[in-house]
Design a protein around this motif. Structure first.
Motif, short mmCIF file in Angstrom:
data_model
loop_
_atom_site.label_atom_id
_atom_site.label_comp_id
_atom_site.label_asym_id
_atom_site.label_seq_id
_atom_site.Cartn_x
_atom_site.Cartn_y
_atom_site.Cartn_z
N CYS B 23 0.93 -1.12 0.04
CA CYS B 23 -0.07 -0.10 0.10
C CYS B 23 1.12 1.16 0.20
N TRP B 36 -5.40 -1.08 8.09
CA TRP B 36 -5.68 -2.11 7.30
C TRP B 36 -6.93 -2.80 7.78
N TYR B 90 -8.51 -7.17 1.22
CA TYR B 90 -7.76 -6.41 2.05
C TYR B 90 -7.79 -5.08 1.61
N CYS B 92 -6.33 -1.28 2.48
CA CYS B 92 -5.57 -0.16 3.31
C CYS B 92 -6.30 1.07 3.04
#
Lengths: 115, 114
Positions: B23, B36, B90, B92
């Motif tokens: 990220c 996160w 996932y 960021c």
């Protein structure tokens, strides 16, 4: 206590109809956020409430979208004259104080499909 | 405006192995937090880990740790001893101090192979 809840979990409507999406935040949380998540994307900010007032509604895409939180708890996102492009998952989150550093707790979202 | 970039749309890892998700972000602020979040198929976003920018030490939560490079504006997530339950999207995220909301990256889909 319970986490953030959202109803309905899924909503299918026809183009041009009006819909309401409900969010129940964690009890005692003063800050409430609405996000919209399109397929394959990260959530995008719509509106932020601190208590009963909309502190920032700059993410609302146009005047068909409106949200309220009359008693500082439950919030309703209202969409008028729905369009196919409004189809997305609408996520609600709450946090204890609304500072940028507090964890936001998310609900499971409402999947809106406009036919 | 702040931006958050995740350049890996999909990643795959073998069970019990380690994987790193990347990220990068852009900000002019000096003090901030980074997050996160994990989003399983149930859609509910769950906080995985949080990093305070003014702290030199990288945050760690059990099998999850970050590699925070402030000068490079990089914030990667390392998952050790990957488990099948780690399979998810996932994201960021950076809290926009002006808008009081999170700015998310586009996400990385993590697959865990048994």
């Amino acid at each position: 206590g319970a986490g953030v809840s959202q109803t309905p979990s899924n909503k299918v409507t026809e183009k041009g109809k009006y819909v309401e999406l409900r969010c129940d935040p964690i009890s005692g949380h003063t800050a409430l956020y609405w996000y919209r998540q399109s397929l394959g994307q990260g959530p995008e900010f719509l509106i932020y409430f601190q208590g009963t007032g909309a502190a920032d509604d700059s993410g609302l895409p146009n005047d068909r979208f409106f949200a309220v939180r009359p008693e500082g708890s439950v919030s309703t996102l209202k969409i008028q004259r729905t369009e196919r492009g409004d189809s997305a998952v609408y996520l609600c989150a709450s946090s204890a104080f609304g500072t940028p550093y507090n964890e936001q707790f998310f609900g499971p979202g409402t999947r809106l499909t406009v036919l | 405006a702040q931006t958050v970039t995740q350049s890996q749309p999909e990643m795959s890892v073998q069970e019990a192995e380690t994987v790193t998700l990347s990220c990068t972000y852009d900000t002019s602020e000096s003090d901030y937090y980074l997050f996160w979040y994990k989003q399983p198929p149930s859609r509910q976003m769950i906080l995985v880990i949080r990093q305070e920018a003014y702290k030199q030490q990288n945050a760690t939560e059990n099998r999850f740790s970050v590699n925070f490079q402030k000068a490079a504006k990089s914030f990667s997530l390392k998952i050790s001893d990957s488990q099948l339950g780690d399979a998810a999207m996932y994201f960021c995220a950076y809290p926009d101090t002006g808008r009081r909301a999170l700015t998310f990256g586009s996400g990385t889909r993590l697959q865990v192979q048994p």
